[in-house]
Scaffold this motif. Structure first.
Motif, short mmCIF file in Angstrom:
data_model
loop_
_atom_site.label_atom_id
_atom_site.label_comp_id
_atom_site.label_asym_id
_atom_site.label_seq_id
_atom_site.Cartn_x
_atom_site.Cartn_y
_atom_site.Cartn_z
N THR A 1 13.57 8.05 -3.01
CA THR A 1 13.85 6.62 -3.06
C THR A 1 14.07 6.22 -4.52
N LEU A 2 14.76 5.13 -4.71
CA LEU A 2 14.97 4.63 -6.06
C LEU A 2 13.66 4.12 -6.65
N ASP A 3 13.48 4.36 -7.93
CA ASP A 3 12.27 3.90 -8.61
C ASP A 3 12.49 2.44 -9.03
N ALA A 4 12.18 1.53 -8.13
CA ALA A 4 12.35 0.11 -8.39
C ALA A 4 11.02 -0.60 -8.15
N PRO A 5 10.38 -1.12 -9.19
CA PRO A 5 9.08 -1.77 -9.02
C PRO A 5 9.17 -3.12 -8.31
N ASP A 6 10.38 -3.59 -8.04
CA ASP A 6 10.54 -4.89 -7.39
C ASP A 6 9.99 -4.90 -5.97
N ARG A 7 10.05 -3.78 -5.28
CA ARG A 7 9.54 -3.74 -3.90
C ARG A 7 8.05 -4.00 -3.87
N TYR A 8 7.31 -3.40 -4.80
CA TYR A 8 5.86 -3.59 -4.83
C TYR A 8 5.52 -5.04 -5.17
N ARG A 9 6.20 -5.58 -6.18
CA ARG A 9 5.92 -6.97 -6.58
C ARG A 9 6.23 -7.95 -5.46
N SER A 10 7.36 -7.78 -4.80
CA SER A 10 7.71 -8.72 -3.72
C SER A 10 6.76 -8.57 -2.53
N ALA A 11 6.26 -7.36 -2.28
CA ALA A 11 5.30 -7.17 -1.19
C ALA A 11 3.97 -7.86 -1.51
N VAL A 12 3.53 -7.77 -2.74
CA VAL A 12 2.27 -8.44 -3.13
C VAL A 12 2.43 -9.95 -3.05
N ILE A 13 3.57 -10.46 -3.50
CA ILE A 13 3.81 -11.91 -3.41
C ILE A 13 3.88 -12.35 -1.96
N GLY A 14 4.54 -11.55 -1.11
CA GLY A 14 4.61 -11.88 0.31
C GLY A 14 3.24 -11.87 0.97
N ALA A 15 2.41 -10.90 0.60
CA ALA A 15 1.06 -10.85 1.16
C ALA A 15 0.25 -12.08 0.76
N TRP A 16 0.37 -12.50 -0.50
CA TRP A 16 -0.35 -13.70 -0.94
C TRP A 16 0.17 -14.95 -0.26
N LEU A 17 1.47 -15.03 -0.01
CA LEU A 17 2.00 -16.18 0.72
C LEU A 17 1.47 -16.22 2.15
N VAL B 1 20.08 7.10 -12.64
CA VAL B 1 19.01 6.34 -12.00
C VAL B 1 17.74 7.18 -11.98
N ARG B 2 16.61 6.50 -11.92
CA ARG B 2 15.32 7.17 -11.76
C ARG B 2 14.97 7.17 -10.29
N LEU B 3 14.48 8.29 -9.81
CA LEU B 3 14.14 8.45 -8.41
C LEU B 3 12.68 8.84 -8.27
N LEU B 4 12.10 8.52 -7.13
CA LEU B 4 10.76 8.98 -6.78
C LEU B 4 10.92 10.00 -5.66
N LEU C 1 0.83 -1.20 0.00
CA LEU C 1 0.00 0.00 0.00
C LEU C 1 0.87 1.26 0.00
N THR C 2 1.91 1.26 0.80
CA THR C 2 2.83 2.41 0.85
C THR C 2 3.49 2.63 -0.50
N GLU C 3 3.95 1.55 -1.13
CA GLU C 3 4.58 1.66 -2.45
C GLU C 3 3.58 2.17 -3.49
N HIS C 4 2.36 1.69 -3.42
CA HIS C 4 1.33 2.12 -4.36
C HIS C 4 1.06 3.62 -4.23
N VAL C 5 0.90 4.08 -3.00
CA VAL C 5 0.64 5.50 -2.76
C VAL C 5 1.85 6.34 -3.18
N LEU C 6 3.05 5.86 -2.87
CA LEU C 6 4.26 6.59 -3.26
C LEU C 6 4.36 6.71 -4.77
N ARG C 7 4.06 5.66 -5.49
CA ARG C 7 4.15 5.70 -6.95
C ARG C 7 3.10 6.62 -7.57
#
Length: 145
Positions: free
Chosen positions: A103-119, A90-93, A27-33
């Motif tokens: 922060t660095l603009d890396a979509p990996d944090r959002y993807r790994s958080a969603v995968i972790g939530a589903w696990l 680098v791209r920054l947010l 949620l934090t990553e989504h709002v930040l993006r």
């Protein structure tokens, strides 16, 4: 049922905790993006910080803010120093009005958080399913499924 079935609370509650924590990160990553402004920056060096028992290198990034001033800051992230050598772009947010919250603009944090939530959901649901099946098999004969 014996008291050992209370041990199933451990994976159930662990699954709920993982789901909650990773859901907040997503949620934090989504709002930040959605609210942050994307800017280009340059890696000017690396700085070591001691986290846990070993030193970690964080990239130091220089970028131009909304007000036209240059800012330089160490960006804590999971990307290693070998992935971002000095001089790389680098791209920054950057949050508007708060240039130090970059922060660095890396979509990996959002993807790994969603995968972790589903696990976490799978762990909780699997534990709950196992307990309900066990309870259903222990019911008296007229009430069994």
């Amino acid at each position: 049922m014996s008291a050992y079935w209370l041990l199933t609370l451990i994976p159930f509650l662990a699954g709920l905790a993982v789901t909650g924590q990773q859901g907040m990160v997503a949620l934090t990553e989504h709002v930040l993006r959605r609210t942050a402004r994307r800017v280009e920056g340059t890696v000017t060096g690396h700085i070591a910080s001691r986290e846990a028992t070993y030193a970690i290198l964080h990239p130091v990034v220089r970028w131009t803010g909304d007000d036209g001033q240059e800012h330089e800051r160490a960006v804590p992230d999971t990307i290693g120093a070998h992935a971002l050598p000095e001089g790389s772009r680098v791209r920054l947010l950057c949050t508007p009005g708060a240039p130090d919250s970059v922060t660095l603009d890396a979509p990996d944090r959002y993807r790994s958080a969603v995968i972790g939530a589903w696990l976490g959901v799978l762990l909780s649901a699997g534990t709950l399913t196992a307990v309900l099946i066990r309870i259903a098999t222990l019911l008296p004969a007229p009430y069994r499924y």
